[in-house]
Structure formats: C-alpha cells, structure tokens
Design a protein around this motif. Structure first.
Motif, PDB file in Angstrom:
ATOM      1  N   LEU A   1       0.805  -1.223   0.000  1.00 15.85           N
ATOM      2  CA  LEU A   1       0.000   0.000   0.000  1.00 15.85           C
ATOM      3  C   LEU A   1       0.839   1.274   0.000  1.00 15.85           C
ATOM      4  N   ILE A   2       2.133   1.158   0.268  1.00 18.54           N
ATOM      5  CA  ILE A   2       3.015   2.326   0.174  1.00 18.54           C
ATOM      6  C   ILE A   2       2.977   2.878  -1.251  1.00 18.54           C
ATOM      7  N   SER A   3       2.810   1.977  -2.229  1.00 16.68           N
ATOM      8  CA  SER A   3       2.772   2.383  -3.641  1.00 16.68           C
ATOM      9  C   SER A   3       1.488   3.120  -3.993  1.00 16.68           C
ATOM     10  N   GLY A   4       0.495   3.011  -3.154  1.00 20.28           N
ATOM     11  CA  GLY A   4      -0.761   3.711  -3.420  1.00 20.28           C
ATOM     12  C   GLY A   4      -1.967   2.819  -3.211  1.00 20.28           C
ATOM     13  N   GLU A   5      -3.106   3.425  -3.373  1.00 22.38           N
ATOM     14  CA  GLU A   5      -4.396   2.774  -3.184  1.00 22.38           C
ATOM     15  C   GLU A   5      -4.553   1.598  -4.147  1.00 22.38           C
ATOM     16  N   THR A   6      -5.141   0.516  -3.659  1.00 23.62           N
ATOM     17  CA  THR A   6      -5.375  -0.660  -4.500  1.00 23.62           C
ATOM     18  C   THR A   6      -6.579  -1.433  -3.994  1.00 23.62           C
ATOM     19  N   SER A   7      -7.047  -2.352  -4.787  1.00 20.94           N
ATOM     20  CA  SER A   7      -8.227  -3.132  -4.408  1.00 20.94           C
ATOM     21  C   SER A   7      -7.837  -4.344  -3.561  1.00 20.94           C
ATOM     22  N   VAL A   8      -8.831  -4.885  -2.893  1.00 17.57           N
ATOM     23  CA  VAL A   8      -8.623  -6.079  -2.074  1.00 17.57           C
ATOM     24  C   VAL A   8      -8.146  -7.236  -2.957  1.00 17.57           C
TER      25      VAL A   8
ATOM     26  N   PHE B   1      -0.586 -13.630  -2.399  1.00 14.20           N
ATOM     27  CA  PHE B   1      -0.713 -14.547  -1.269  1.00 14.20           C
ATOM     28  C   PHE B   1      -1.494 -15.792  -1.658  1.00 14.20           C
ATOM     29  N   GLU B   2      -1.098 -16.889  -1.085  1.00 11.47           N
ATOM     30  CA  GLU B   2      -1.813 -18.142  -1.311  1.00 11.47           C
ATOM     31  C   GLU B   2      -2.855 -18.313  -0.219  1.00 11.47           C
ATOM     32  N   MET B   3      -3.861 -17.439  -0.249  1.00 12.26           N
ATOM     33  CA  MET B   3      -4.951 -17.527   0.714  1.00 12.26           C
ATOM     34  C   MET B   3      -6.208 -16.960   0.075  1.00 12.26           C
ATOM     35  N   SER B   4      -7.307 -17.278   0.665  1.00 14.93           N
ATOM     36  CA  SER B   4      -8.599 -16.858   0.123  1.00 14.93           C
ATOM     37  C   SER B   4      -8.850 -15.372   0.354  1.00 14.93           C
ATOM     38  N   LEU B   5      -9.791 -14.823  -0.397  1.00 15.46           N
ATOM     39  CA  LEU B   5     -10.180 -13.428  -0.185  1.00 15.46           C
ATOM     40  C   LEU B   5     -10.741 -13.206   1.220  1.00 15.46           C
ATOM     41  N   PRO B   6     -11.553 -14.144   1.764  1.00 12.20           N
ATOM     42  CA  PRO B   6     -12.002 -13.943   3.145  1.00 12.20           C
ATOM     43  C   PRO B   6     -10.841 -13.883   4.149  1.00 12.20           C
ATOM     44  N   ALA B   7      -9.792 -14.660   3.910  1.00  7.92           N
ATOM     45  CA  ALA B   7      -8.630 -14.624   4.811  1.00  7.92           C
ATOM     46  C   ALA B   7      -7.923 -13.269   4.701  1.00  7.92           C
ATOM     47  N   ILE B   8      -7.769 -12.772   3.482  1.00  4.53           N
ATOM     48  CA  ILE B   8      -7.169 -11.452   3.281  1.00  4.53           C
ATOM     49  C   ILE B   8      -8.035 -10.396   3.946  1.00  4.53           C
TER      50      ILE B   8
END
Length: 125
Positions: free
Chosen positions: A25-32, A39-46
C-alpha cells in the motif's frame, strides 16, 4: 482488543502478511483483489487481515461501486517510531560508551606494549 493504541498497532504489525500488505500500500491505493494476488490464501482470509489493519488505524477502506480500494494510513506508525526512538537512543548511548571503553583499553594496551618493547630493548644493549 486493547484500548492501548501502541499495543493494537504492534499486534497488527506482528503478522508478516499484514506487513506485506502495508508494504504494497506504500505504492498507493489498490483493491482487495489486487492485494490478495501475491498470497496463497482466500479473499475472506485477506479480508480478516485487512480488518485487523483497519482496526489498528493502519489502513482505510473505501467503497466505489464494486471497487473497494484500500489505502495506507501511516499515522499509527508515528507512535511506534516514537516509542522505538527512546530505545534506539539508549542503545546508541550504550554503544558509544562501549566504544569509548574499548578505545581506552586499546590505548592502555599500546602503552604497555611500548613499555615492554622499551624494557626489552634496554636489556639487549
């Protein structure tokens, strides 16, 4: 969750995934979705990680139609930096005192070595 902001910030920073999210996020705004890509994880985990970061005040999440941007909120890191600064100064002062002590020992050892050489040189003549 504690009411102590510093503890909350440290708890959020304790996880490497959350630290990686902040680094991104240091690079700027981004989506989930974009945050989740490496990452090797689900969106709910993120999303759970993002909630921890949001509660700590380290990120802000918005809503623009279907896009949910996340952005860094670095203000809580100032409290961490201020807290660490006290200990950094302590260690610098300790290392400075140790450096002075070591220089004094080296000076004394050189002085003794010179005296020994002079004594040995005096015996040879």
């Amino acid at each position: 969750m504690t009411s102590d902001h510093l503890s909350t910030t440290f708890a959020a920073l304790a996880d490497p995934t959350r630290r990686a999210i902040l680094a991104r996020l240091i690079s700027g705004e981004t989506s989930v979705t974009e945050l989740a890509e490496p990452f090797e994880m689900s969106l709910p985990a993120i999303s759970k990680h993002l909630k921890v970061l949001e509660r700590a005040g380290l990120i802000a999440r918005g809503r623009e139609a279907q896009w949910r941007p996340c952005r860094l909120q670095a203000n809580p890191l100032k409290g961490v930096a201020d807290w660490v600064e006290v200990y950094r100064r302590h260690w610098e002062e300790s290392f400075d005192r140790l450096g002075s002590y070591l220089k004094e020992l080296q000076r004394k050892n050189k002085s003794k070595e010179i005296q020994r050489k002079e004594k040995n040189d005096g015996r040879k003549t």
